[in-house]
Design a protein around this motif. Structure first.
Motif, mmCIF file in Angstrom:
data_model
loop_
_atom_site.group_PDB
_atom_site.id
_atom_site.type_symbol
_atom_site.label_atom_id
_atom_site.label_comp_id
_atom_site.label_asym_id
_atom_site.label_seq_id
_atom_site.Cartn_x
_atom_site.Cartn_y
_atom_site.Cartn_z
ATOM 1 N N TYR A 76 81.685 17.141 72.612
ATOM 2 C CA TYR A 76 82.160 17.666 73.896
ATOM 3 C C TYR A 76 83.143 16.654 74.474
ATOM 4 O O TYR A 76 82.781 15.526 74.752
ATOM 5 N N ARG A 77 84.409 17.083 74.645
ATOM 6 C CA ARG A 77 85.438 16.217 75.226
ATOM 7 C C ARG A 77 85.788 16.718 76.622
ATOM 8 O O ARG A 77 86.094 17.898 76.795
ATOM 9 N N SER A 78 85.743 15.831 77.573
ATOM 10 C CA SER A 78 86.098 16.177 78.949
ATOM 11 C C SER A 78 86.487 14.917 79.699
ATOM 12 O O SER A 78 86.467 13.820 79.138
ATOM 13 N N ARG A 86 79.125 12.906 84.199
ATOM 14 C CA ARG A 86 78.758 12.394 82.876
ATOM 15 C C ARG A 86 77.376 12.906 82.462
ATOM 16 O O ARG A 86 77.168 13.327 81.325
ATOM 17 N N ILE A 87 76.445 12.889 83.393
ATOM 18 C CA ILE A 87 75.095 13.394 83.108
ATOM 19 C C ILE A 87 75.148 14.881 82.776
ATOM 20 O O ILE A 87 74.489 15.351 81.837
ATOM 21 N N ALA A 88 75.958 15.633 83.519
ATOM 22 C CA ALA A 88 76.077 17.077 83.269
ATOM 23 C C ALA A 88 76.628 17.352 81.871
ATOM 24 O O ALA A 88 76.172 18.278 81.192
ATOM 25 N N ARG A 89 77.588 16.555 81.412
ATOM 26 C CA ARG A 89 78.153 16.744 80.063
ATOM 27 C C ARG A 89 77.076 16.504 79.006
ATOM 28 O O ARG A 89 76.958 17.258 78.051
ATOM 29 N N GLU A 90 76.309 15.436 79.195
ATOM 30 C CA GLU A 90 75.231 15.152 78.246
ATOM 31 C C GLU A 90 74.195 16.269 78.246
ATOM 32 O O GLU A 90 73.673 16.644 77.194
ATOM 33 N N GLU A 91 73.898 16.816 79.429
ATOM 34 C CA GLU A 91 72.914 17.899 79.522
ATOM 35 C C GLU A 91 73.384 19.153 78.795
ATOM 36 O O GLU A 91 72.573 19.854 78.181
ATOM 37 N N VAL A 92 74.677 19.434 78.840
ATOM 38 C CA VAL A 92 75.204 20.592 78.101
ATOM 39 C C VAL A 92 74.907 20.422 76.611
ATOM 40 O O VAL A 92 74.373 21.325 75.958
#
Length: 164
Positions: A76-78, A86-92
């Protein structure tokens, strides 16, 4: 005793399973609507599915069935700007891995579980998907983009047609 020879999964099998993984990941309810999913490619605000080179046949049976493992990475690149981002990206990614593994995920108060894997072409059947590593930061780019990854492995079986 001789060493057991490792049989690499042929390119046709790897292509077929890779495409199936891509289509399955695209169906995951954990992926926000504004995020694109790509196979073998990555761009900003994108989830990329990448096959690993260590796909192998794990066992061959006399009746023509074989089992195999297909390792892959979801990236996931953002451009997160806060700790919450950052936490939300990891949760996805965590939720994608959990859902693919048949575990329950909760998105916006609704529960989702992948109860059965889709039918695949030519007699292939997914027997399971396992998360191999936790979600991790894979790198930062100069433009501020950040890559998070999770490693998974798809196990499947297939009956080969035999000309006797």
């Amino acid at each position: 005793m001789g060493e057991k020879q490792i049989e690499i999964l042929n390119a046709e099998e790897q292509d077929a399973i890779g495409k199936a993984v891509f289509l399955l990941v695209k169906e995951c309810p954990a992926i926000p609507a504004d995020i694109k999913v790509r196979y073998g490619d990555i761009a900003d605000n994108t989830i990329g599915i990448f096959a690993q080179q260590s796909a192998v046949v794990t066992k061959r049976y006399i009746n023509g069935i074989f089992t195999a493992q297909f390792p892959f990475v979801v990236l996931y690149r953002s451009k997160p700007t806060t700790d919450s981002d950052r936490i939300a990206r990891e949760e996805v990614l965590t939720n994608i891995a959990k859902w693919l593994s048949g575990r329950k995920i909760t998105i916006n108060g609704s529960d989702y579980i992948l109860k059965e894997y889709p039918q695949l072409s030519e007699g292939r059947k997914i027997t399971g998907i396992e998360q191999l590593k936790t979600v991790a930061l894979a790198g930062k780019l100069q433009d501020g983009s950040v890559d998070y990854t999770v490693d998974l492995r798809l196990d499947y079986k297939k009956r080969e047609e035999r000309n006797i």
